[in-house]
Scaffold this motif. Structure first.
Motif, PDB file in Angstrom:
ATOM      1  N   ARG A  58       0.966  -0.998   0.095  1.00  0.00           N
ATOM      2  CA  ARG A  58       0.122   0.078  -0.087  1.00  0.00           C
ATOM      3  C   ARG A  58       0.774   1.237  -0.005  1.00  0.00           C
ATOM      4  N   CYS A  59       0.440   2.228  -0.877  1.00  0.00           N
ATOM      5  CA  CYS A  59       1.253   3.585  -0.835  1.00  0.00           C
ATOM      6  C   CYS A  59       0.984   4.168   0.499  1.00  0.00           C
ATOM      7  N   PRO A  60       2.061   4.626   1.004  1.00  0.00           N
ATOM      8  CA  PRO A  60       2.137   5.264   2.339  1.00  0.00           C
ATOM      9  C   PRO A  60       1.737   6.779   2.384  1.00  0.00           C
ATOM     10  N   PHE A  61       1.543   7.309   1.104  1.00  0.00           N
ATOM     11  CA  PHE A  61       1.158   8.587   0.946  1.00  0.00           C
ATOM     12  C   PHE A  61      -0.314   8.683   0.796  1.00  0.00           C
ATOM     13  N   CYS A  62      -0.936   7.778  -0.138  1.00  0.00           N
ATOM     14  CA  CYS A  62      -2.341   8.099  -0.540  1.00  0.00           C
ATOM     15  C   CYS A  62      -3.266   6.868  -0.278  1.00  0.00           C
ATOM     16  N   ARG A  63      -2.245   5.791   0.198  1.00  0.00           N
ATOM     17  CA  ARG A  63      -3.079   4.484   0.580  1.00  0.00           C
ATOM     18  C   ARG A  63      -3.514   3.760  -0.641  1.00  0.00           C
ATOM     19  N   HIS A  64      -3.065   3.963  -1.899  1.00  0.00           N
ATOM     20  CA  HIS A  64      -3.774   3.316  -3.048  1.00  0.00           C
ATOM     21  C   HIS A  64      -2.943   1.940  -2.723  1.00  0.00           C
ATOM     22  N   GLY A  65      -3.598   1.028  -3.389  1.00  0.00           N
ATOM     23  CA  GLY A  65      -3.158  -0.488  -3.129  1.00  0.00           C
ATOM     24  C   GLY A  65      -1.954  -0.969  -4.153  1.00  0.00           C
TER      25      GLY A  65
ATOM     26  N   GLN B 107       6.935   2.372  -7.100  1.00  0.00           N
ATOM     27  CA  GLN B 107       6.185   3.608  -7.467  1.00  0.00           C
ATOM     28  C   GLN B 107       4.687   3.518  -7.560  1.00  0.00           C
ATOM     29  N   CYS B 108       3.991   4.471  -6.810  1.00  0.00           N
ATOM     30  CA  CYS B 108       2.679   4.283  -6.653  1.00  0.00           C
ATOM     31  C   CYS B 108       1.858   4.452  -7.935  1.00  0.00           C
ATOM     32  N   GLN B 109       1.126   3.638  -8.236  1.00  0.00           N
ATOM     33  CA  GLN B 109       0.440   3.815  -9.344  1.00  0.00           C
ATOM     34  C   GLN B 109      -0.687   4.824  -9.501  1.00  0.00           C
ATOM     35  N   ASP B 110      -0.966   5.229  -8.491  1.00  0.00           N
ATOM     36  CA  ASP B 110      -2.227   6.509  -8.449  1.00  0.00           C
ATOM     37  C   ASP B 110      -1.283   7.874  -8.221  1.00  0.00           C
ATOM     38  N   CYS B 111      -0.588   8.034  -7.159  1.00  0.00           N
ATOM     39  CA  CYS B 111      -0.064   9.449  -7.003  1.00  0.00           C
ATOM     40  C   CYS B 111       1.377   9.491  -7.447  1.00  0.00           C
ATOM     41  N   ASP B 112       2.001   8.399  -7.947  1.00  0.00           N
ATOM     42  CA  ASP B 112       3.394   8.472  -8.642  1.00  0.00           C
ATOM     43  C   ASP B 112       4.555   8.683  -7.685  1.00  0.00           C
TER      44      ASP B 112
END
Ligand code: ZN
Length: 153
Positions: free
Chosen positions: A2-9, A30-35
């Motif tokens: 899980r992304c620690p910034f936006c919690r995207h999975g 790299q988060c696939q939502d917030c990059d």
């Protein structure tokens, strides 16, 4: 992860490398939502399955002990052996498997040992690959020669 910034999975692995002591894998994701990028440290246990079916945790000391005999009387230092064991562990861990058969560790030892000392390599290979005739040695030596010539030309 899980992304620690936006919690995207969902995140994508952009780089992964084994830590210096070889006991964990550090991944840049790299988060696939917030990059945004973050690092995770994943330590995995590595189990060796012996021919008998018994299992034991992977140990660099055992790799060193196995190779040390083949290096007797050769110009190989303890540092060389430690580095070789590290290379073997990295190689084995890169497969991502949690379990590895003992003979695969033997196979992973051969290339770095050959780089280190050809005589030690032949000794180790003769035991490990159960050479039982002069021809086995001959073909192993021929292979070394051929590869050496390929490197120099
Ligand atoms: Zn995110």
């Amino acid at each position: 992860m899980r992304c620690p910034f936006c919690r995207h999975g969902d995140s994508r692995v952009v780089d992964s490398r084994v830590t210096e002591d070889g006991t964990a894998i550090r991944r840049r994701r790299q988060c696939q939502d917030c990059d945004r990028r973050f690092t995770t440290l994943e330590s995995a246990s590595l189990t060796v399955v012996k021919r008998s079916g018994a299992t034991e945790p992977f140990s660099r000391e055992k790799v060193v002990a196995g190779v040390r005999k083949a290096c007797q009387g050769r110009p190989v230092s303890e540092d060389d052996l430690a580095l070789l064991a590290q290379r073997v562990e990295e190689q084995v861990r890169q497969t991502g498997a949690a379990e590895i058969e003992a003979h695969e560790i033997g196979l992973s030892i051969l290339p770095p040992l050959r780089d280190l000392d050809e005589v030690a390599y032949l000794r180790f290979a003769s035991v490990y690959q159960a050479f039982d005739s002069l021809e086995d040695f001959e073909s192993a030596i021929t292979l070394l020669r051929v590869e050496r010539e390929q490197q120099t030309t």
